[in-house]
Design a protein around this motif. Structure first.
Motif, PDB file in Angstrom:
ATOM      1  N   ALA A 155       0.832  -1.202   0.000  1.00 34.85           N
ATOM      2  CA  ALA A 155       0.000   0.000   0.000  1.00 34.85           C
ATOM      3  C   ALA A 155       0.872   1.260   0.000  1.00 34.85           C
ATOM      4  O   ALA A 155       0.561   2.234  -0.692  1.00 34.85           O
ATOM      5  CB  ALA A 155      -0.928  -0.003   1.211  1.00 34.85           C
ATOM      6  N   PHE A 156       1.955   1.215   0.765  1.00 33.51           N
ATOM      7  CA  PHE A 156       2.873   2.368   0.823  1.00 33.51           C
ATOM      8  C   PHE A 156       3.516   2.610  -0.547  1.00 33.51           C
ATOM      9  O   PHE A 156       3.590   3.761  -1.015  1.00 33.51           O
ATOM     10  CB  PHE A 156       3.960   2.123   1.873  1.00 33.51           C
ATOM     11  CG  PHE A 156       5.030   3.177   1.902  1.00 33.51           C
ATOM     12  CD1 PHE A 156       4.767   4.434   2.445  1.00 33.51           C
ATOM     13  CD2 PHE A 156       6.292   2.919   1.374  1.00 33.51           C
ATOM     14  CE1 PHE A 156       5.762   5.421   2.455  1.00 33.51           C
ATOM     15  CE2 PHE A 156       7.277   3.893   1.382  1.00 33.51           C
ATOM     16  CZ  PHE A 156       7.010   5.148   1.926  1.00 33.51           C
ATOM     17  N   ILE A 157       3.961   1.555  -1.210  1.00 32.85           N
ATOM     18  CA  ILE A 157       4.554   1.676  -2.551  1.00 32.85           C
ATOM     19  C   ILE A 157       3.526   2.235  -3.531  1.00 32.85           C
ATOM     20  O   ILE A 157       3.849   3.070  -4.390  1.00 32.85           O
ATOM     21  CB  ILE A 157       5.065   0.309  -3.046  1.00 32.85           C
ATOM     22  CG1 ILE A 157       6.207  -0.196  -2.154  1.00 32.85           C
ATOM     23  CG2 ILE A 157       5.536   0.406  -4.499  1.00 32.85           C
ATOM     24  CD1 ILE A 157       7.422   0.709  -2.109  1.00 32.85           C
ATOM     25  N   SER A 158       2.284   1.806  -3.401  1.00 29.48           N
ATOM     26  CA  SER A 158       1.229   2.281  -4.290  1.00 29.48           C
ATOM     27  C   SER A 158       0.958   3.770  -4.083  1.00 29.48           C
ATOM     28  O   SER A 158       0.658   4.493  -5.043  1.00 29.48           O
ATOM     29  CB  SER A 158      -0.065   1.484  -4.061  1.00 29.48           C
ATOM     30  OG  SER A 158       0.098   0.135  -4.455  1.00 29.48           O
ATOM     31  N   VAL A 159       1.060   4.224  -2.836  1.00 29.15           N
ATOM     32  CA  VAL A 159       0.881   5.657  -2.554  1.00 29.15           C
ATOM     33  C   VAL A 159       1.995   6.456  -3.231  1.00 29.15           C
ATOM     34  O   VAL A 159       1.747   7.530  -3.808  1.00 29.15           O
ATOM     35  CB  VAL A 159       0.878   5.917  -1.033  1.00 29.15           C
ATOM     36  CG1 VAL A 159       0.945   7.419  -0.740  1.00 29.15           C
ATOM     37  CG2 VAL A 159      -0.376   5.325  -0.399  1.00 29.15           C
ATOM     38  N   ILE A 160       3.223   5.950  -3.178  1.00 31.47           N
ATOM     39  CA  ILE A 160       4.349   6.610  -3.860  1.00 31.47           C
ATOM     40  C   ILE A 160       4.088   6.676  -5.361  1.00 31.47           C
ATOM     41  O   ILE A 160       4.309   7.716  -6.007  1.00 31.47           O
ATOM     42  CB  ILE A 160       5.672   5.869  -3.585  1.00 31.47           C
ATOM     43  CG1 ILE A 160       5.993   5.869  -2.085  1.00 31.47           C
ATOM     44  CG2 ILE A 160       6.820   6.510  -4.371  1.00 31.47           C
ATOM     45  CD1 ILE A 160       6.158   7.230  -1.488  1.00 31.47           C
ATOM     46  N   ASP A 161       3.612   5.569  -5.931  1.00 34.08           N
ATOM     47  CA  ASP A 161       3.276   5.534  -7.367  1.00 34.08           C
ATOM     48  C   ASP A 161       2.198   6.562  -7.693  1.00 34.08           C
ATOM     49  O   ASP A 161       2.236   7.213  -8.747  1.00 34.08           O
ATOM     50  CB  ASP A 161       2.785   4.136  -7.760  1.00 34.08           C
ATOM     51  CG  ASP A 161       3.916   3.136  -7.929  1.00 34.08           C
ATOM     52  OD1 ASP A 161       5.026   3.557  -8.289  1.00 34.08           O
ATOM     53  OD2 ASP A 161       3.683   1.940  -7.693  1.00 34.08           O
ATOM     54  N   ALA A 162       1.225   6.694  -6.792  1.00 30.67           N
ATOM     55  CA  ALA A 162       0.137   7.656  -7.000  1.00 30.67           C
ATOM     56  C   ALA A 162       0.669   9.081  -7.039  1.00 30.67           C
ATOM     57  O   ALA A 162       0.283   9.883  -7.906  1.00 30.67           O
ATOM     58  CB  ALA A 162      -0.901   7.508  -5.889  1.00 30.67           C
ATOM     59  N   VAL A 163       1.577   9.413  -6.123  1.00 30.57           N
ATOM     60  CA  VAL A 163       2.149  10.762  -6.060  1.00 30.57           C
ATOM     61  C   VAL A 163       2.989  11.053  -7.301  1.00 30.57           C
ATOM     62  O   VAL A 163       2.896  12.146  -7.894  1.00 30.57           O
ATOM     63  CB  VAL A 163       3.009  10.928  -4.786  1.00 30.57           C
ATOM     64  CG1 VAL A 163       3.742  12.266  -4.810  1.00 30.57           C
ATOM     65  CG2 VAL A 163       2.133  10.821  -3.544  1.00 30.57           C
ATOM     66  N   ILE A 164       3.781  10.089  -7.743  1.00 31.06           N
ATOM     67  CA  ILE A 164       4.603  10.269  -8.949  1.00 31.06           C
ATOM     68  C   ILE A 164       3.715  10.501 -10.164  1.00 31.06           C
ATOM     69  O   ILE A 164       3.989  11.375 -10.999  1.00 31.06           O
ATOM     70  CB  ILE A 164       5.510   9.045  -9.176  1.00 31.06           C
ATOM     71  CG1 ILE A 164       6.547   8.929  -8.059  1.00 31.06           C
ATOM     72  CG2 ILE A 164       6.211   9.133 -10.536  1.00 31.06           C
ATOM     73  CD1 ILE A 164       7.380   7.663  -8.115  1.00 31.06           C
ATOM     74  N   SER A 165       2.639   9.728 -10.269  1.00 29.47           N
ATOM     75  CA  SER A 165       1.722   9.860 -11.407  1.00 29.47           C
ATOM     76  C   SER A 165       1.051  11.225 -11.410  1.00 29.47           C
ATOM     77  O   SER A 165       0.908  11.858 -12.462  1.00 29.47           O
ATOM     78  CB  SER A 165       0.660   8.756 -11.351  1.00 29.47           C
ATOM     79  OG  SER A 165       1.255   7.480 -11.337  1.00 29.47           O
ATOM     80  N   PHE A 166       0.633  11.662 -10.230  1.00 31.85           N
ATOM     81  CA  PHE A 166       0.004  12.978 -10.097  1.00 31.85           C
ATOM     82  C   PHE A 166       0.971  14.078 -10.532  1.00 31.85           C
ATOM     83  O   PHE A 166       0.602  14.986 -11.300  1.00 31.85           O
ATOM     84  CB  PHE A 166      -0.424  13.202  -8.645  1.00 31.85           C
ATOM     85  CG  PHE A 166      -0.971  14.572  -8.369  1.00 31.85           C
ATOM     86  CD1 PHE A 166      -2.313  14.856  -8.596  1.00 31.85           C
ATOM     87  CD2 PHE A 166      -0.154  15.585  -7.889  1.00 31.85           C
ATOM     88  CE1 PHE A 166      -2.827  16.117  -8.347  1.00 31.85           C
ATOM     89  CE2 PHE A 166      -0.654  16.845  -7.636  1.00 31.85           C
ATOM     90  CZ  PHE A 166      -1.994  17.120  -7.864  1.00 31.85           C
ATOM     91  N   CYS A 167       2.209  14.003 -10.055  1.00 30.79           N
ATOM     92  CA  CYS A 167       3.215  15.019 -10.397  1.00 30.79           C
ATOM     93  C   CYS A 167       3.523  15.002 -11.894  1.00 30.79           C
ATOM     94  O   CYS A 167       3.708  16.060 -12.512  1.00 30.79           O
ATOM     95  CB  CYS A 167       4.494  14.786  -9.594  1.00 30.79           C
ATOM     96  SG  CYS A 167       4.315  15.075  -7.819  1.00 30.79           S
TER      97      CYS A 167
END
Length: 261
Positions: A155-167
């Protein structure tokens, strides 16, 4: 045993197909009412033209449309063919999820993701709005399910992926604004990438932008040719791209291998 397994597979596939059409009818209401700040519960489903409250036999997905000849039972106004087609697509999406994941917890996760995208298609097509409420609650549900099914680290890795995608999407918007000297992308499309990144990973989430553009270009050209002053939203094409990537199991590695070959 083999025949029994096949029969059960067919049974569950049909069941999820029916469930998907029912949910599709509900998603249509949610996607239509939330952008207008209306309750999704009250008033009950009714004809938008004459306010006739729909009876039980008028609420059966797909079949009600066919039985009524594509018209309102009360005022006889012609109903859009989009309604039963959308319900059918929702049913196919749900059935595909079952066939891909089986009766597992991951199926629940998949249906949550698919449901978010299906609601967004309606709201963005009709009103050019991607509801913050759908994105926020959808993200929270996905986060809870991810922790429960896959564990807190995933879940933590997925949150990082979400932030990168947003940026990445936000950077693309800034570039588009600079090139076209005007607003090039809606805020909803950017926030949508949080969901994509969380579920697909940042690589495939960013690829969905390219895939969405490929899907949307010919359709946009056709729509603009027919209705020259119409604005074509990008969100539905992004969601269609994400749906295909997710349900077909397209990964970054498989995509790179395809390019190399």
């Amino acid at each position: 045993m083999q025949w029994g397994f096949k029969i059960m597979t067919i049974y569950y596939t049909i069941s999820f197909l029916i469930l998907g059409t029912i949910m599709g009818s509900f998603f249509n209401v949610v996607g239509d009412r939330l952008p207008n700040n209306k309750s999704i519960i009250y008033p009950p489903s009714h004809c938008e033209n004459c306010n006739h409250r729909l009876g039980v036999l008028e609420l059966i997905p797909i079949f009600s449309f066919l039985l009524q000849g594509g018209k309102c039972k009360n005022c006889k106004i012609k109903l859009s063919i989009i309604y039963p087609l959308y319900e059918l697509c929702c049913g196919v999406a749900y059935a595909t999820c079952y066939l891909k994941f089986g009766l597992t917890f991951e199926l629940l996760y998949a249906l949550t993701f698919i449901s978010i995208l299906l609601i967004i298609i309606i709201s963005d097509c009709n009103y050019y709005i991607i509801s913050d409420g759908v994105l926020i609650f959808g993200f929270l549900f996905l986060l809870i399910e991810k922790i429960f099914i896959f564990g807190s680290y995933e879940a933590f890795i997925s949150v990082i992926d979400a932030v990168i995608s947003f940026c990445g999407m936000f950077a693309l918007k800034l570039l588009g604004d600079f090139i076209f000297k005007k607003e090039s992308m809606g805020g909803g499309d950017i926030k949508l990438m949080l969901i994509f990144g969380f579920v697909l990973g940042y690589k495939m989430a960013l690829f969905s932008i390219v895939f969405g553009a490929i899907i949307g270009l010919p359709i946009s050209i056709l729509v603009l040719y027919i209705k020259k002053n119409r604005v074509v939203p990008f969100g539905p094409f992004l969601t269609l791209a994400a749906l295909n990537i997710y349900l077909l199991g397209i990964t970054y590695e498989s995509f790179i291998n395809l390019l190399i070959k």
